[in-house]
Scaffold this motif. Structure first.
Motif, short mmCIF file in Angstrom:
data_model
loop_
_atom_site.label_atom_id
_atom_site.label_comp_id
_atom_site.label_asym_id
_atom_site.label_seq_id
_atom_site.Cartn_x
_atom_site.Cartn_y
_atom_site.Cartn_z
N LEU A 41 0.84 -1.20 0.00
CA LEU A 41 0.00 0.00 0.00
C LEU A 41 0.87 1.25 0.00
N SER A 42 0.23 2.38 -0.18
CA SER A 42 0.93 3.65 -0.05
C SER A 42 0.84 4.14 1.39
N ASN A 43 1.68 5.10 1.74
CA ASN A 43 1.60 5.71 3.06
C ASN A 43 0.33 6.54 3.17
N SER A 44 -0.19 6.62 4.38
CA SER A 44 -1.39 7.43 4.58
C SER A 44 -1.02 8.90 4.65
N ARG A 53 -9.31 6.52 5.25
CA ARG A 53 -8.41 5.39 5.09
C ARG A 53 -9.11 4.20 4.46
N ILE A 54 -10.31 3.91 4.94
CA ILE A 54 -11.07 2.78 4.42
C ILE A 54 -11.27 2.91 2.91
N HIS A 167 -16.75 -6.55 2.31
CA HIS A 167 -15.94 -5.80 3.28
C HIS A 167 -16.39 -6.14 4.69
N ILE A 168 -15.44 -6.62 5.49
CA ILE A 168 -15.71 -7.01 6.87
C ILE A 168 -14.62 -6.40 7.74
N GLY A 169 -15.00 -5.68 8.79
CA GLY A 169 -13.95 -5.14 9.63
C GLY A 169 -14.40 -4.05 10.55
N ALA A 170 -13.40 -3.40 11.16
CA ALA A 170 -13.67 -2.39 12.17
C ALA A 170 -14.45 -1.22 11.61
N GLY A 171 -14.20 -0.89 10.36
CA GLY A 171 -14.94 0.21 9.73
C GLY A 171 -14.91 1.45 10.57
N GLY A 218 -5.20 -2.10 8.84
CA GLY A 218 -5.94 -0.89 9.17
C GLY A 218 -5.01 0.29 9.30
N ALA A 219 -5.32 1.20 10.21
CA ALA A 219 -4.50 2.40 10.40
C ALA A 219 -3.16 2.01 11.02
N VAL A 220 -2.07 2.41 10.38
CA VAL A 220 -0.73 2.11 10.90
C VAL A 220 0.10 3.39 10.85
N SER A 221 1.23 3.35 11.53
CA SER A 221 2.15 4.48 11.52
C SER A 221 3.54 3.96 11.21
N LYS A 222 4.46 4.88 11.02
CA LYS A 222 5.84 4.49 10.73
C LYS A 222 6.48 3.81 11.92
#
Length: 320
Positions: A41-44, A53-54, A167-171, A218-222
């Protein structure tokens, strides 16, 4: 390749990859039967909301990042937003392919509608008069397969759709709701088990159903776990050899380096179709096993749909 066009089901566990554990036996069974790897993926962007993000990550799966810019995140897409999207529909891009998205996130369904997907919510798959004793996961599995033309162990000549994304997830769920997330993982584990039971090896459905399971972080950071990196480090002990180290293919596009690639926390993917997909040495649905034994290594997320369309005879070749 199969001797007839396949029909595709993509189960997308959004933000669930880090919560898989040994008890999710159906996920591990799928990984042990199929071909596994990563989708980069690309960076957010800075200050990205969860809904943004979704949509952005799902857009990468569909190779439709440009279209995602026209989505009114947080609500239905209006006519003005639809007109902003110059992206051809899914049918126009892939030889008349009929595709549907099953999701409960309004931003995601709005985005799918702009691309020509038929949009449904999970509840719509359960609206028929099924026995109250039948688990919802079994109903969703059977109804999804019916939409693809698989019913009572048979493959019908015609189907309503060629491809379904689920699509299944935290949303839009807030961070910290671990019980809800655990339920989501259990749900997708049960769904995979039910579908694999129906499409058992040697069955009529098994040879025509192309099943993909995609699980993201999902949401991640460096600062996320550096061990979850797909980047192959150069040999720093020999500077001469280090200078000869080639670029990994997922970092390139059209002979040019890709910009803004996230090398850590990729999407995990396992694909299976009886007697069609290859089988690698992975035994569990985990980052470590995929990196060590997966057969697909890493490909850009925006190539995923092209590969699936090829299996459905809706693209002349992989990557087209």
């Amino acid at each position: 390749m199969a001797d007839k066009p396949s029909r595709g089901l993509v189960l997308y566990g959004d933000g669930l990859a880090r919560f898989i554990n040994p008890s999710h036996t159906h996920l591990h069974d799928l990984a042990s039967r199929g071909i596994c790897g990563f989708l980069s993926l690309s960076n957010s962007p800075p200050s990205e909301t969860e809904d943004e993000r979704i949509v952005r990550e799902f857009a990468q799966l569909l190779d439709s990042c440009e279209a995602s810019l026209g989505v009114n995140v947080g609500g239905a897409t209006n006519l003005e937003c639809q007109q902003k999207s110059l992206m051809p529909t899914i049918s126009e891009r892939f030889m008349g392919m009929r595709a549907a998205i099953v999701a409960n996130n309004s931003s995601l369904t709005s985005f799918g509608g702009t691309l020509g997907f038929t949009v449904m919510q999970t509840d719509e798959l359960i609206k028929n008069n099924h026995p109250l004793s039948e688990p919802p996961v079994d109903v969703v599995a059977s109804e999804s397969l019916k939409l693809l033309g698989f019913q009572e162990g048979k493959t019908l000549e015609t189907s309503q759709f060629d491809l379904i994304f689920m699509h299944i997830g935290a949303g839009e769920k807030a961070n910290g709701q671990t019980e809800i997330i655990a339920n989501d993982v259990e749900y997708i584990n049960g769904l995979v088990g039910r579908i694999m039971q129906t499409a058992e090896p040697g069955s009529e459905i098994g040879s025509r159903l192309h099943l993909s399971l995609v699980m993201s972080y999902g949401a991640v950071s460096k600062d996320d776990d550096p061990s979850l990196s797909v980047l192959v480090t150069k040999n720093e002990n020999n500077s001469d050899l280090s200078s000869l180290s080639p670029r990994q293919s997922y970092t390139m596009k059209g002979g040019n380096p890709r910009d803004n690639i996230r090398h850590h926390c990729p999407m995990l993917i396992a694909q299976w179709q009886y007697a069609v997909t290859r089988k690698d040495m992975a035994k569990t649905f985990s980052f470590e096993d995929f990196k060590e034994h997966g057969g697909n290594l890493t490909i850009p997320a925006d190539r995923f749909l092209h590969e699936v369309a090829f299996k459905l005879w809706k693209a002349p070749k992989y990557g087209a």
